[in-house]
Design an enzyme around this catalytic site. Structure first.
Site, PDB file in Angstrom:
ATOM      1  N   HIS A  19      -9.835  24.781  -0.964  1.00  0.00           N
ATOM      2  CA  HIS A  19     -10.812  23.855  -0.378  1.00  0.00           C
ATOM      3  C   HIS A  19     -10.584  22.425  -0.870  1.00  0.00           C
ATOM      4  O   HIS A  19     -11.091  21.481  -0.256  1.00  0.00           O
ATOM      5  CB  HIS A  19     -12.218  24.308  -0.786  1.00  0.00           C
ATOM      6  N   ASN A  70     -19.878  20.261   1.402  1.00  0.00           N
ATOM      7  CA  ASN A  70     -20.761  20.363   2.561  1.00  0.00           C
ATOM      8  C   ASN A  70     -21.594  19.114   2.840  1.00  0.00           C
ATOM      9  O   ASN A  70     -22.200  19.009   3.901  1.00  0.00           O
ATOM     10  CB  ASN A  70     -21.708  21.561   2.397  1.00  0.00           C
ATOM     11  N   ASP A  95      -8.716  21.118   4.369  1.00  0.00           N
ATOM     12  CA  ASP A  95      -8.093  22.425   4.527  1.00  0.00           C
ATOM     13  C   ASP A  95      -8.429  22.973   5.907  1.00  0.00           C
ATOM     14  O   ASP A  95      -9.497  22.709   6.452  1.00  0.00           O
ATOM     15  CB  ASP A  95      -8.577  23.381   3.428  1.00  0.00           C
ATOM     16  N   ASN A 116     -17.824  22.847   7.138  1.00  0.00           N
ATOM     17  CA  ASN A 116     -19.056  22.120   6.825  1.00  0.00           C
ATOM     18  C   ASN A 116     -18.820  20.690   6.359  1.00  0.00           C
ATOM     19  O   ASN A 116     -19.673  19.824   6.546  1.00  0.00           O
ATOM     20  CB  ASN A 116     -19.875  22.890   5.796  1.00  0.00           C
TER      21      ASN A 116
END
Length: 194
Positions: A19, A70, A95, A116
């Protein structure tokens, strides 16, 4: 000025996560082009400087939001508002589950596909921005996605990750020139996917 964003999560425990490949891309760019030092601003870590391109010097602000993945859009919007940066001059590296590991695609606009960080950025930026999609592959089971993206890159994945990040950094002036096709081609050429 160009705003270059990397999506990721703050803190050492997330540093090697799939991530966080957006943060990794910005670190490679900052090192290659001697941008910085990193400073705390806009709810993030920023590094700025000038990159020489075929069209002359271009001013760049790198941003690693520290809001957690997020909520990245809050940080991106704050920096964009401060410098009055148009969405067309914003590039977000992130990613991408829907691309095979090591693949890279540049795109402008589009949906968030469940990402997100992109959802948050789209909610805070009115207009289409560029996205540098760095393929991490899909674990094969949607129930495993969270563990996959929050898992560290393996040693084997490092064999394609290092060359890909280096290729992004080396091709970087092309994106600042607005030459998106040449940027995509050069990254693909310099770092062929595994």
């Amino acid at each position: 000025m160009h705003l270059i964003v990397g999506l990721g999560n703050p803190g050492g425990k997330y540093a090697g996560n799939r991530h966080n490949v957006g943060f990794m891309a910005l670190d490679a760019i900052a090192e290659d082009w001697r941008l910085g030092p990193w400073k705390s601003r806009f709810q993030g870590q920023t590094a700025e400087g000038v990159v020489e391109t075929g069209q002359g010097p271009k001013k760049v602000l790198l941003l690693k939001p520290q809001t957690y993945y997020n909520e990245a859009g809050r940080s991106v919007a704050e920096a964009a508002r401060f410098y009055k940066i148009d969405p067309a001059d914003i590039l977000v590296f992130h990613d991408e589950l829907d691309l095979a590991p090591g693949k890279f695609r540049l795109k402008t606009g589009g949906g968030h596909a469940g990402n997100n960080g992109l959802r948050s950025t789209k909610a805070h930026i009115a207009g289409d921005f560029k996205r540098g999609r760095i393929g991490i592959g899909h674990p094969g089971d949607k129930n495993q996605v969270t563990n996959w993206v929050l898992g560290d890159f393996s040693k084997a994945e490092g064999e394609w990750l290092g060359p890909l990040l280096d290729a992004i950094a080396r091709a970087f002036p092309l994106i600042l020139e607005g030459n998106e096709d040449a940027f995509q081609t050069k990254v693909t050429h310099l770092a062929p996917a595994p």
